[in-house]
Design a protein around this motif. Structure first.
Motif, PDB file in Angstrom:
ATOM      1  N   LYS A   5       0.822  -1.216   0.000  1.00 45.47           N
ATOM      2  CA  LYS A   5       0.000   0.000   0.000  1.00 45.47           C
ATOM      3  C   LYS A   5       0.858   1.270   0.000  1.00 45.47           C
ATOM      4  O   LYS A   5       0.464   2.277  -0.575  1.00 45.47           O
ATOM      5  N   PHE A   6       2.043   1.222   0.604  1.00 43.38           N
ATOM      6  CA  PHE A   6       2.918   2.398   0.595  1.00 43.38           C
ATOM      7  C   PHE A   6       3.487   2.657  -0.805  1.00 43.38           C
ATOM      8  O   PHE A   6       3.555   3.795  -1.247  1.00 43.38           O
ATOM      9  N   LEU A  11       3.407   5.892  -5.711  1.00 42.14           N
ATOM     10  CA  LEU A  11       3.152   5.993  -7.146  1.00 42.14           C
ATOM     11  C   LEU A  11       2.017   6.967  -7.439  1.00 42.14           C
ATOM     12  O   LEU A  11       2.072   7.736  -8.393  1.00 42.14           O
ATOM     13  N   GLY A  12       0.993   6.945  -6.594  1.00 36.09           N
ATOM     14  CA  GLY A  12      -0.123   7.869  -6.770  1.00 36.09           C
ATOM     15  C   GLY A  12       0.312   9.317  -6.639  1.00 36.09           C
ATOM     16  O   GLY A  12      -0.085  10.173  -7.441  1.00 36.09           O
ATOM     17  N   HIS A 152      -5.762   2.671  -7.124  1.00 34.48           N
ATOM     18  CA  HIS A 152      -6.606   2.139  -6.048  1.00 34.48           C
ATOM     19  C   HIS A 152      -7.211   0.789  -6.420  1.00 34.48           C
ATOM     20  O   HIS A 152      -7.594   0.012  -5.558  1.00 34.48           O
ATOM     21  N   LEU A 153      -7.276   0.487  -7.724  1.00 32.69           N
ATOM     22  CA  LEU A 153      -7.789  -0.806  -8.178  1.00 32.69           C
ATOM     23  C   LEU A 153      -6.692  -1.858  -8.267  1.00 32.69           C
ATOM     24  O   LEU A 153      -6.975  -3.032  -8.455  1.00 32.69           O
ATOM     25  N   GLN A 157      -3.791  -7.136  -6.542  1.00 34.17           N
ATOM     26  CA  GLN A 157      -2.674  -7.893  -7.087  1.00 34.17           C
ATOM     27  C   GLN A 157      -1.368  -7.583  -6.360  1.00 34.17           C
ATOM     28  O   GLN A 157      -0.302  -7.903  -6.837  1.00 34.17           O
ATOM     29  N   THR A 158      -1.460  -6.945  -5.237  1.00 32.85           N
ATOM     30  CA  THR A 158      -0.267  -6.582  -4.492  1.00 32.85           C
ATOM     31  C   THR A 158      -0.320  -7.174  -3.100  1.00 32.85           C
ATOM     32  O   THR A 158      -1.318  -7.763  -2.697  1.00 32.85           O
ATOM     33  N   ARG A 159       0.738  -7.000  -2.383  1.00 33.77           N
ATOM     34  CA  ARG A 159       0.764  -7.526  -1.017  1.00 33.77           C
ATOM     35  C   ARG A 159       0.488  -6.394  -0.027  1.00 33.77           C
ATOM     36  O   ARG A 159       0.710  -5.234  -0.332  1.00 33.77           O
TER      37      ARG A 159
END
Length: 160
Positions: A5-6, A11-12, A152-153, A157-159
Motif C-alpha cells: 500500500k505504501f 506511485l499515486g 486504487h484498483l 494484485q499486491t501484497r
C-alpha cells in the motif's frame, strides 16, 4: 515486483506530481523521507517507474491536431510486425502505436500541425512503409478524458 500500500501511495503521489519532494511524498503516504527514497529507487530499478516526464499542451507548441490511424498489414509474420514497428519508431510524429485485435492490426496516435501536415506525413512517411494493405484515419475532435492509472484498483494484485 510485489507492491504494498505504501508503494502504491507513492506511485499515486508521483503520478499527480512527479516533482513532489521526498518530504511531501512522505507526508502524503505516512512515511519518512528515507523509506520513500528507498522505495522509489527500488521501483525505478525494477522498472515499475519507467521515467519522469512533463505534460505539454500540444496546441501550445503548434500541434493542433491529433489523428488516430487504423492500419491493416498485408502479412502478420513476425518479420513484418517487427519491421513495421521499427519504421513507426522512426517517425517522430507517431506518439503511440498499439498492435490490436479486431478488424485492424494497429492503432496509431499521431500529432500534426494541420491537415496539410498530415497529408505530407502520409505520403512521405507512413505510406512509404512496406506492407500496409489498408489504413483509415480519424481526426480527434476533442479529448474527453486523460487520466492516470487507477492505482486504487491495483491493490488486489499486491501484497499488504
Amino acid at each position: 515486483m510485489n507492491l504494498d500500500k505504501f508503494d502504491l501511495a507513492i506511485l499515486g503521489v508521483l503520478q499527480g506530481d512527479a516533482r513532489a519532494s521526498l518530504q511531501d511524498i512522505g507526508t502524503a503516504v505516512g512515511l519518512s523521507s528515507t523509506p520513500c527514497w528507498n522505495r522509489i529507487k527500488r521501483m525505478e530499478a525494477a522498472g515499475v517507474i519507467k521515467g519522469y516526464t512533463v505534460q505539454i499542451d500540444p496546441a501550445a507548441v503548434g500541434f493542433m491536431d491529433t489523428v488516430i490511424v487504423h492500419v491493416t498489414l498485408e502479412s502478420h509474420s513476425e518479420e513484418m510486425l517487427y519491421k513495421f514497428g521499427q519504421a513507426l519508431a522512426q517517425i517522430p510524429e507517431v506518439l503511440e502505436a498499439f498492435l490490436v485485435s479486431g478488424d485492424y492490426d494497429y492503432f496509431i496516435r499521431i500529432a500534426v500541425r494541420d491537415t496539410r501536415d498530415y497529408e505530407r506525413l502520409l505520403r512521405e512517411r507512413l505510406y512509404m512503409i512496406p506492407g500496409i494493405r489498408h489504413s483509415k484515419s480519424s481526426f480527434v475532435l476533442r479529448r474527453l478524458k486523460e487520466s492516470a492509472l487507477p492505482l486504487h484498483l491495483a491493490g488486489a494484485q499486491t501484497r499488504g
